[in-house]
Scaffold this active site. Structure first.
Site, PDB file in Angstrom:
ATOM      1  N   PRO A  69       0.819  -1.218   0.000  1.00  0.00           N
ATOM      2  CA  PRO A  69       0.000   0.000   0.000  1.00  0.00           C
ATOM      3  C   PRO A  69       0.851   1.267   0.000  1.00  0.00           C
ATOM      4  CG  PRO A  69      -0.573  -1.477   1.829  1.00  0.00           C
ATOM      5  CD  PRO A  69       0.711  -1.953   1.250  1.00  0.00           C
ATOM      6  N   GLU A  70       0.736   2.035  -1.065  1.00  0.00           N
ATOM      7  CA  GLU A  70       1.327   3.365  -1.122  1.00  0.00           C
ATOM      8  C   GLU A  70       0.163   4.344  -1.239  1.00  0.00           C
ATOM      9  OE1 GLU A  70       4.680   3.542  -3.862  1.00  0.00           O
ATOM     10  OE2 GLU A  70       5.067   1.417  -3.574  1.00  0.00           O
ATOM     11  N   LYS A  77       0.817   8.022   3.126  1.00  0.00           N
ATOM     12  CA  LYS A  77       0.343   6.661   3.381  1.00  0.00           C
ATOM     13  C   LYS A  77      -0.416   6.551   4.694  1.00  0.00           C
ATOM     14  CE  LYS A  77       4.665   5.217   1.279  1.00  0.00           C
ATOM     15  NZ  LYS A  77       5.957   4.582   1.562  1.00  0.00           N
TER      16      LYS A  77
END
Length: 275
Positions: free
Chosen positions: A2-3, A61
DNA sequence: TTATGTTCCTGCATGC
DNA sequence: TGCATGCAGGAACATA
């Protein structure tokens, strides 16, 4: 992994289920996901139970849920964190924290590798992430100011892109993609890159993350999904990351993989020269 | 002050 | 088949 685009997909998906709802019960299945909670899991449960969510925000993030007393639940997905909504189906194998809402829906924080986590912060925006810089999709993001800061650093350009105190939201995947688009080698010293090239790089970083967001993010496996458990489609659009040995989309040269900062860097040895 | 190294953590792929 | 090892990597923290 996840970015920024993946976190934004989750934030948007979560908003429809969470905003306006009250937590009626919190279950802590694994306290390691509350590692950053100062008072531990008991403190987390007692302070969050009965609180209503009024908004969901994001920077880079990090995502935070704004509560009705203006405190916040800070959420970071780490490498493998997921936030899923669940209306009665069996919970995820790696469920760590479960919040039951007054709507009957549960919000499940699942995390295989435990690099992510949740914690409560007294302020909005959370003071704990005050060191995190604005991200390129923020309307207040200042390309020129960032470029000046980067060019004053005695580090490589990729290290700058990954430094969340300089620019937030970029991780290993989108750093490699932005560098490929800008034809820059990951180890090139930031101070030796012209202002114009740096501005171009920022544009590519913004473009690649916007395109990824439009396609629901980048999924290589089940480690990244949206709140409904669905994968994104941007992985098929990647030009560098994960494409070792495959031809460069510009020149046909085989993409190479190199070790950098204890992780992998993918680049075209012909388009992206160090000097 | 700044740059770099270490650590946390699990599941999968690989080799023996 | 079973075991050991390497690898993936975000970010706080430690060290130089």
């Amino acid at each position: 992994m996840p970015e920024l685009p993946e976190v934004e997909v989750v934030r948007r998906g979560l908003a429809t289920h969470l905003v306006g709802r009250t937590f009626v019960r919190i279950s802590v299945l694994d306290a390691r996901s509350l590692r950053r909670q100062v008072g531990g899991s008991d403190d987390f449960v007692s302070r969050l139970t009965g609180r209503r969510v009024v908004d969901i925000k994001r920077r880079g993030k990090y995502m935070w849920w704004v509560l009705d007393d203006d405190s916040t639940v800070v959420v970071h997905l780490g490498m493998s964190g997921q936030v899923l909504v669940n209306d009665g189906a069996p919970h995820h194998r790696h469920a760590r924290i479960i919040g039951e809402l007054d709507s009957g829906t549960s919000v499940v924080f699942a995390d295989q590798r435990l690099f992510g986590g949740l914690f409560l912060d007294d302020s909005n925006p959370p003071s704990a992430i005050s060191h995190i810089a604005l991200d390129p999709l923020d309307p207040l993001f200042d390309d020129s100011a960032l470029v000046e800061r980067m060019r004053n650093k005695d580090v490589s350009v990729k290290r700058c892109l990954l430094d969340q105190a300089l620019i937030s939201g970029i991780g290993n995947i989108y750093a490699d993609e932005a560098l490929w688009r800008a034809r820059l080698h990951f180890e090139k010293p930031a101070a030796r890159i012209s202002r114009a090239k740096m501005i171009e790089l920022m544009g590519h970083a913004r473009d690649v993350m916007t395109e990824a967001l439009d396609q629901g993010g980048t999924s290589f496996d089940a480690l990244y999904v949206n709140v409904e458990g669905e994968s994104g489609y941007f992985a098929r659009e990647l030009n560098a990351y994960g494409r070792e040995g495959q031809p460069c989309g510009r020149c046909g040269t085989a993409i190479r993989r190199a070790s950098f900062m204890n992780r992998s860097s993918f680049f075209c040895p012909r388009c992206q020269r160090k000097s």
